[in-house]
Design a protein around this motif. Structure first.
Motif, PDB file in Angstrom:
ATOM      1  N   PHE A 122      43.173  38.389  43.539  1.00 41.90           N
ATOM      2  CA  PHE A 122      41.994  38.294  42.665  1.00 41.90           C
ATOM      3  C   PHE A 122      40.949  37.340  43.239  1.00 41.90           C
ATOM      4  CE2 PHE A 122      44.529  39.555  38.606  1.00 41.90           C
ATOM      5  CZ  PHE A 122      44.525  40.865  39.039  1.00 41.90           C
ATOM      6  N   THR A 136      39.105  39.179  45.772  1.00 39.78           N
ATOM      7  CA  THR A 136      38.219  40.146  45.104  1.00 39.78           C
ATOM      8  C   THR A 136      36.961  39.450  44.586  1.00 39.78           C
ATOM      9  OG1 THR A 136      40.175  41.384  44.415  1.00 39.78           O
ATOM     10  CG2 THR A 136      38.121  41.876  43.268  1.00 39.78           C
ATOM     11  N   SER A 149      34.646  38.765  47.372  1.00 39.41           N
ATOM     12  CA  SER A 149      33.993  40.022  47.770  1.00 39.41           C
ATOM     13  C   SER A 149      32.841  40.364  46.832  1.00 39.41           C
ATOM     14  CB  SER A 149      35.004  41.179  47.758  1.00 39.41           C
ATOM     15  OG  SER A 149      36.052  40.926  48.644  1.00 39.41           O
ATOM     16  N   GLY A 174      38.335  42.533  52.853  1.00 36.59           N
ATOM     17  CA  GLY A 174      39.423  43.489  52.608  1.00 36.59           C
ATOM     18  C   GLY A 174      40.417  43.487  53.759  1.00 36.59           C
ATOM     19  N   LEU A 229      37.436  48.657  38.442  1.00 35.28           N
ATOM     20  CA  LEU A 229      37.793  47.237  38.610  1.00 35.28           C
ATOM     21  C   LEU A 229      38.717  46.780  37.482  1.00 35.28           C
ATOM     22  CD1 LEU A 229      37.145  44.658  40.337  1.00 35.28           C
ATOM     23  CD2 LEU A 229      35.382  44.140  38.654  1.00 35.28           C
ATOM     24  N   ALA A 272      44.349  45.787  47.798  1.00 35.80           N
ATOM     25  CA  ALA A 272      43.226  45.141  48.504  1.00 35.80           C
ATOM     26  C   ALA A 272      42.318  46.206  49.124  1.00 35.80           C
ATOM     27  CB  ALA A 272      43.760  44.191  49.577  1.00 35.80           C
ATOM     28  N   ILE A 322      40.339  48.008  46.265  1.00 37.54           N
ATOM     29  CA  ILE A 322      39.222  47.243  45.681  1.00 37.54           C
ATOM     30  C   ILE A 322      38.091  47.130  46.697  1.00 37.54           C
ATOM     31  CG2 ILE A 322      39.823  44.821  46.243  1.00 37.54           C
ATOM     32  CD1 ILE A 322      38.677  46.217  42.829  1.00 37.54           C
ATOM     33  N   LEU A 381      34.364  48.422  45.660  1.00 37.44           N
ATOM     34  CA  LEU A 381      33.172  47.566  45.696  1.00 37.44           C
ATOM     35  C   LEU A 381      32.110  48.106  46.649  1.00 37.44           C
ATOM     36  CD1 LEU A 381      34.679  43.950  45.605  1.00 37.44           C
ATOM     37  CD2 LEU A 381      33.786  45.310  43.733  1.00 37.44           C
TER      38      LEU A 381
END
Length: 447
Positions: free
Chosen positions: A43, A46, A49, A96, A320, A390, A393, A397
């Protein structure tokens, strides 16, 4: 004594997971605390990112060394790329990559750990400060990866990882719906209250109503009376598949073989399939058939030719939220669904027989070791799940966009659409298999 306190603090930084949390959390299993801390790392990555892809921050990224200048040669031709248009996109790819490398490292280290007596289990459940340093180190290193082929090649790694993670999300949903249905049915039989059955029916009805509404909206917004054939075909196929799955789940033979299978699971799977279909249609490159593209491009009309990587449109935000819920569920789940346990490589937990005694023994270390007799989840598989999370996400994104051949413009490729749709088909087939397996293979024990 002061020396004792100091040694305790040092051992907490380098020691086991429980020690970090012993002061503030109630009695918890070592295995759960470790999984939650690894999920916290995911997290954290994330969050970084998301910050990097915010336009204001994106403009600052060109100051990072090696990020734009000397972008390397592509197929032997020296290029100078103005990559101001998608710096945030490239930063998310590198983040990532760093998270995927971190979890791959632990997946490799933890192969075949059978109980917490294995010395490598101490690495899984401890040394959190050093793990954080390793993650930071890999991240810094990732930002020095030169440009060129990296973004194009890593896109395909992201595509494959995301495909697998969408499947894992579906397996977790089956597991969650199964536990939910079992709990309410148990409550109904214990208390002889009809209210629990009514509640199950209402929830199932809500899920199906939401699915039908979703499909109607997809037909309205993502298809046109003339054209948009692909969209119409994909929505229709998934609608038919969901109807088949729902019908199969309540067949008398299936009910006899698996009394716990029912419409609650099927309705949740249907709703998830509608979401994946929506997410796929939001990547269709044809602007007339895809209102989401207009939302993504309208943030900066001056550079309409170069779509910005805005990820905060509805499909990505829902993605998400589902991602956060699923990764948390991976961390805390201990399932009693045998087929899901086989799919998720969860041990049928014998671990924890002596754990109550261990918990009672020490009030100071409130998190106790519940894995001395055997691990309660497969360490390597858990890290591989986080690795796929990973990658998923990272693709969410960046909206599954990738630079075109000139590396000047970000395009939404058909690849993204087909990967998402095929993952929804694979997921429905997987669910169908969990239903019919006991009938197809009567000799095997599925209980």
């Amino acid at each position: 004594s002061a020396a004792g306190m100091l040694s305790l603090q040092v051992s907490c930084l380098c020691g086991s997971a429980p020690c970090l949390l012993c002061g503030c959390c109630p009695s918890a299993k070592n295995s759960t605390v470790s999984r939650l801390l690894f999920t916290f790392f995911l997290f954290l990555g994330t969050l970084v990112s998301i910050i990097m892809i915010i336009p204001g921050v994106e403009k600052e990224l060109h100051k990072l060394p090696g990020f734009c200048e000397g972008s390397g040669s592509i197929l032997g031709v020296q290029t100078r790329v103005d990559c101001g248009s998608f710096l945030g996109h490239k930063a998310v790819y590198r983040m990532g990559f760093a998270m995927a490398a971190f979890f791959f490292l632990f997946a490799a280290i933890m192969v075949c750990v059978r109980s917490s007596k294995d010395p490598r289990a101490a690495v899984q459940n401890g040394f959190w400060f050093f793990k954080f340093l390793v993650l930071v180190g890999i991240t810094v290193g990732a930002f020095y990866i030169p440009d060129g082929a990296f973004t194009s090649v890593w896109f395909y790694f992201g595509v494959v990882g995301s495909f697998l993670f969408i499947l894992i999300q579906l397996v977790l949903l089956i597991d969650f719906a199964h536990s939910w249905s079992q709990l309410w049915l148990r409550n109904a039989s214990e208390s002889n209250a009809k209210g629990w059955y009514a509640a199950l029916c209402v929830v199932t009805f809500i899920f199906y109503a939401a699915s039908l509404a979703g499909i109607a909206l997809l037909y309205v917004y993502y298809t046109k009376p003339e054209g948009c054939t692909e969209g119409k075909v994909l929505i229709s196929i998934n609608l038919i598949l969901c109807l088949i799955v729902s019908a199969v789940s309540i067949l008398p033979k299936i009910q006899d073989a698996q009394p716990h299978s029912g419409l609650l699971q099927a309705s949740l799977i249907t709703l998830y399939t509608v979401y994946v279909t929506w997410s796929a249609l939001a990547n269709v490159p044809t602007q007339t058939c895809n209102p989401t593209l207009l939302v993504r491009n309208s943030t900066d009309s001056a550079t309409a030719a170069q779509p910005l990587t805005t990820w905060w449109d509805a499909p990505s935000i829902v993605g998400l939220i589902i991602f956060i819920l699923c990764t948390l569920f991976i961390s805390v789940r201990s399932s009693d669904h045998p087929q899901v346990n086989k799919l998720m490589l969860t041990e049928e937990s014998t671990a924890g027989t002596g754990s109550e005694a261990a918990a009672a023994e020490s009030e100071l270390h409130r998190a106790y070791d519940n894995e001395q007799d055997g691990v309660s989840y497969n360490y390597t598989f858990f890290h591989l799940c986080l690795l796929l999370a990973a990658l998923y996400i990272m693709m969410t994104l960046t909206n599954w966009y990738r630079p075109d051949e000139s590396l000047q413009v970000l395009r939404s490729p058909w690849t993204a659409v087909w990967v998402k749709i095929s993952s929804s088909w694979a997921g429905l087939l997987l669910y169908l298999w969990t239903l019919v397996a006991p009938l197809v293979l009567p000799d095997r024990d599925f209980s």
